[in-house]
Scaffold this motif. Structure first.
Motif, PDB file in Angstrom:
ATOM      1  N   UNK A 143      36.889   8.029  38.946  1.00  0.00           N
ATOM      2  CA  UNK A 143      36.623   8.357  37.529  1.00  0.00           C
ATOM      3  C   UNK A 143      35.203   8.873  37.353  1.00  0.00           C
ATOM      4  N   UNK A 144      34.259   8.255  38.029  1.00  0.00           N
ATOM      5  CA  UNK A 144      32.866   8.714  37.946  1.00  0.00           C
ATOM      6  C   UNK A 144      32.751  10.118  38.508  1.00  0.00           C
ATOM      7  N   UNK A 145      33.499  10.404  39.608  1.00  0.00           N
ATOM      8  CA  UNK A 145      33.450  11.734  40.216  1.00  0.00           C
ATOM      9  C   UNK A 145      33.977  12.789  39.263  1.00  0.00           C
ATOM     10  N   UNK A 146      35.035  12.478  38.506  1.00  0.00           N
ATOM     11  CA  UNK A 146      35.583  13.428  37.550  1.00  0.00           C
ATOM     12  C   UNK A 146      34.619  13.671  36.392  1.00  0.00           C
ATOM     13  N   UNK A 147      33.978  12.515  35.909  1.00  0.00           N
ATOM     14  CA  UNK A 147      33.033  12.691  34.812  1.00  0.00           C
ATOM     15  C   UNK A 147      31.823  13.487  35.266  1.00  0.00           C
ATOM     16  N   UNK A 148      31.537  13.393  36.541  1.00  0.00           N
ATOM     17  CA  UNK A 148      30.393  14.133  37.088  1.00  0.00           C
ATOM     18  C   UNK A 148      30.795  15.513  37.547  1.00  0.00           C
ATOM     19  N   UNK A 149      32.067  15.854  37.235  1.00  0.00           N
ATOM     20  CA  UNK A 149      32.596  17.154  37.614  1.00  0.00           C
ATOM     21  C   UNK A 149      32.450  17.406  39.124  1.00  0.00           C
ATOM     22  N   UNK A 150      32.961  16.397  39.907  1.00  0.00           N
ATOM     23  CA  UNK A 150      32.959  16.511  41.383  1.00  0.00           C
ATOM     24  C   UNK A 150      34.388  16.302  41.901  1.00  0.00           C
ATOM     25  N   UNK A 151      35.245  17.328  41.791  1.00  0.00           N
ATOM     26  CA  UNK A 151      36.667  17.155  42.197  1.00  0.00           C
ATOM     27  C   UNK A 151      36.824  16.893  43.693  1.00  0.00           C
ATOM     28  N   UNK A 152      35.897  17.436  44.475  1.00  0.00           N
ATOM     29  CA  UNK A 152      36.009  17.180  45.917  1.00  0.00           C
ATOM     30  C   UNK A 152      35.833  15.704  46.246  1.00  0.00           C
ATOM     31  N   UNK A 153      34.879  15.088  45.555  1.00  0.00           N
ATOM     32  CA  UNK A 153      34.680  13.638  45.776  1.00  0.00           C
ATOM     33  C   UNK A 153      35.923  12.880  45.352  1.00  0.00           C
ATOM     34  N   UNK A 154      36.472  13.315  44.190  1.00  0.00           N
ATOM     35  CA  UNK A 154      37.691  12.649  43.698  1.00  0.00           C
ATOM     36  C   UNK A 154      38.815  12.795  44.727  1.00  0.00           C
TER      37      UNK A 154
END
Length: 592
Positions: free
Chosen positions: A404-415
């Motif tokens: 969820x933090x990765x999505x809010x940080x706009x990091x789809x690769x991390x997600x």
């Protein structure tokens, strides 16, 4: 009689030994009857022949005085007309008497009684005594009986020789037992009584005839007159006496077999009318040959029986010993000993049975070992899974929070990476379960997504598994470790251009899953070492239990599918490395 050996021994005893002895007794009884019948038949024939000979012999003795009717000199002795020249010549008279005496060898003494002068004279040893007056001769019992009867002769039972006229020519020492014939002499024309001729004969003549019936000393023969007086007997003490009452009763009752003796009786006729010829044969003598044969058969039977018992014992021992040993082994198995040795090498039914039991025990031990070690493997995997999962719910929640933090940080690769890691963690928890090959492939793809982030998107990997294969079930975590080895022994060692291929095929009743690369390889010695370690008994090799390696995969396949399952290694002639997972489709494991 519970053991097979005892029953076999008893059966052979009943079927061999007892019938043999029964046959011996049957043969003895049959032989005894045949011997008795044959002996009776032979004896009857002999007695018939002897009776004719005795009748002829006594008839000759009875007819002997009739010769004087054909001898004028001798007959003139009895005539009343004393003027005959023959009678007046003493020499001629003595010569005629001597001739008469010498006519038969068995004649011992002859007495001539002349009723004309009431005198008598005797001839003994071919000598004639002087005449002597015997006015009372006709009053003697036997002579009187003959004189007053209508018969011409009378036979007295045997007795010692009597010196009728006290003649000097008869020695006192002559105690010969003789039979006496009294003959009445009459004038044929006038029927006038002229006198009596008494002839004493010894018993040897007709005794020889009677004794022809006797084959051995144990047999006896008797000649009995019509008044039951013994005229001859092989037992000389009976001669001249009345026949014993017990013999007389048996003869009258026609009792042939008394149990101890066989008695045959023949009634004579003719001149010996109502006389009896008797033969007594002891049964033990009659059946001597039969008993001797039976005795020999019994001795042979005992010898054969002893040998038969030894043979039966040996045969029953040889037959039942393997059964006893096999029974002992079975009882040992019942006691919990699953490693009983089966070593019988025979090609008989026992050998085949023991061979099948050995195969059965091997299969039982294999299944026990398989189930036991599979249970250990599952427990170890569970333990490893428990160690790795710590708290699944906490870990999953933490990964979702990171995603969820990765999505809010706009990091789809991390997600995406966190999602792949979450899938891997969830799958690894099921390490002790059966899974579809499709699920194993999905797990590998999640693993590859993480490795692509590490090594870049230029990974050269292909997975070719058709839908039929992907629907099959296998133990979890048997393909992924091979993919992990590709990165460990190929990418990390500098073979970045290597290609990894995963494919499968079904041939007959076998599924083959292949994982190969065309990069790093191993030497032949290293390959041999790998195979030796992999193919050792489960959990006896030198590989560490902390890693899921090639040996672990091989052992799990063997434990789940049997000895026909496992892995195969090849170096592709030094141009890479190949691992094949061989899975029988007809095994007890789940394939669909």
């Amino acid at each position: 009689m519970k053991s097979i050996q005892s029953r076999l021994f008893l059966m052979l005893l009943i079927l061999i030994i007892i019938p043999y002895f029964l046959s011996v007794f049957f043969i003895y009884g049959y032989t005894k009857d045949r011997v008795e019948q044959q002996a009776l038949e032979v004896s009857n024939n002999q007695m018939n022949k002897l009776s004719d000979e005795l009748e002829q012999y006594f008839q000759d003795m009875i007819d002997l005085p009739y010769i004087l009717y054909r001898n004028p000199d001798l007959f003139q002795v009895f005539r009343n007309d004393s003027e005959d020249s023959g009678y007046s010549n003493p020499n001629s008279r003595e010569k005629s008497i001597e001739t008469f005496y010498l006519m038969r060898n068995e004649i011992r003494q002859v007495r001539f009684y002349l009723d004309r002068n009431k005198e008598s004279f005797t001839a003994y040893n071919a000598k004639v005594s002087a005449p002597k007056l015997k006015p009372d001769l006709l009053n003697q019992e036997s002579i009187k009986k003959l004189y007053q009867s209508n018969v011409d002769y009378l036979i007295e039972p045997p007795h010692q020789l009597v010196n009728y006229n006290n003649a000097a020519i008869v020695p006192q020492s002559d105690n010969t037992v003789v039979m006496t014939f009294h003959h009445k002499i009459v004038d044929v024309l006038s029927n006038e009584f002229l006198g009596i001729i008494t002839i004493d004969i010894d018993l040897n003549g007709y005794a020889r005839l009677c004794n022809t019936l006797i084959q051995e000393n144990e047999e006896s023969v008797l000649l009995v007159d019509s008044n039951d007086r013994v005229m001859y007997a092989s037992d000389t003490t009976l001669i001249g006496k009345v026949l014993p009452l017990n013999l007389l009763e048996r003869i009258n009752a026609k009792d042939i077999n008394s149990g101890e003796d066989i008695l045959l009786s023949k009634t004579l006729s003719g001149s010996l009318n109502q006389w009896k010829l008797i033969k007594i044969t002891p049964s033990h003598f009659l059946f001597h040959d039969a008993r001797q044969t039976a005795f020999i058969n019994i001795l042979v039977g005992i010898g054969v029986g002893m040998m038969g018992l030894l043979m039966i014992g040996f045969v029953s021992y040889r037959i039942t010993r393997p059964i006893k040993i096999l029974s002992k082994k079975v009882r040992s198995i019942e006691g919990g000993n699953m490693n009983v040795p089966f070593e019988h090498k025979g090609e008989d039914e026992i050998g085949h049975l023991e061979k099948h039991m050995k195969d059965m025990m091997d299969r039982i031990n294999h299944h026990i070992e398989r189930e036991y070690k599979l249970d250990i493997e599952n427990r170890k995997n569970q333990f490893r899974a428990l160690k790795s999962q710590v708290n699944p719910h906490f870990l999953f929640n933490a990964l979702q929070s990171i995603g969820a933090v990765a999505l809010r940080s706009q990091s789809p690769n991390v997600y995406q990476l966190v999602t792949s890691l979450s899938k891997m963690m969830r799958y690894s928890i099921r390490a002790d379960q059966w899974v579809l090959i499709r699920d194993e492939v999905n797990y590998i793809q999640a693993y590859l997504s993480l490795q692509m982030e590490r090594f870049g998107n230029n990974l050269n990997i292909s997975i070719k598994l058709n839908e039929e294969i992907q629907r099959m079930k296998i133990p979890s975590m048997v393909i992924q470790p091979l993919v992990e080895n590709f990165f460990k022994h190929c990418y990390e060692e500098g073979f970045q251009d290597a290609h990894l291929s995963i494919y499968g095929e079904i041939k007959g009743e076998t599924l083959t899953l292949t994982v190969e690369n065309d990069g790093s390889s191993v030497t032949l010695s290293k390959l041999k070492s790998l195979r030796e370690n992999i193919y050792t008994t489960p959990y006896t090799g030198t590989y560490s239990h902390e890693h899921i390696g090639l040996k672990n995969i091989h052992d799990r396949l063997v434990l789940n599918y049997g000895q026909n399952a496992g892995i195969k290694l090849d170096t592709k002639q030094g141009q890479g490395f190949l691992v094949q997972l061989v899975i029988p489709l007809d095994s007890n494991g789940s394939n669909d």
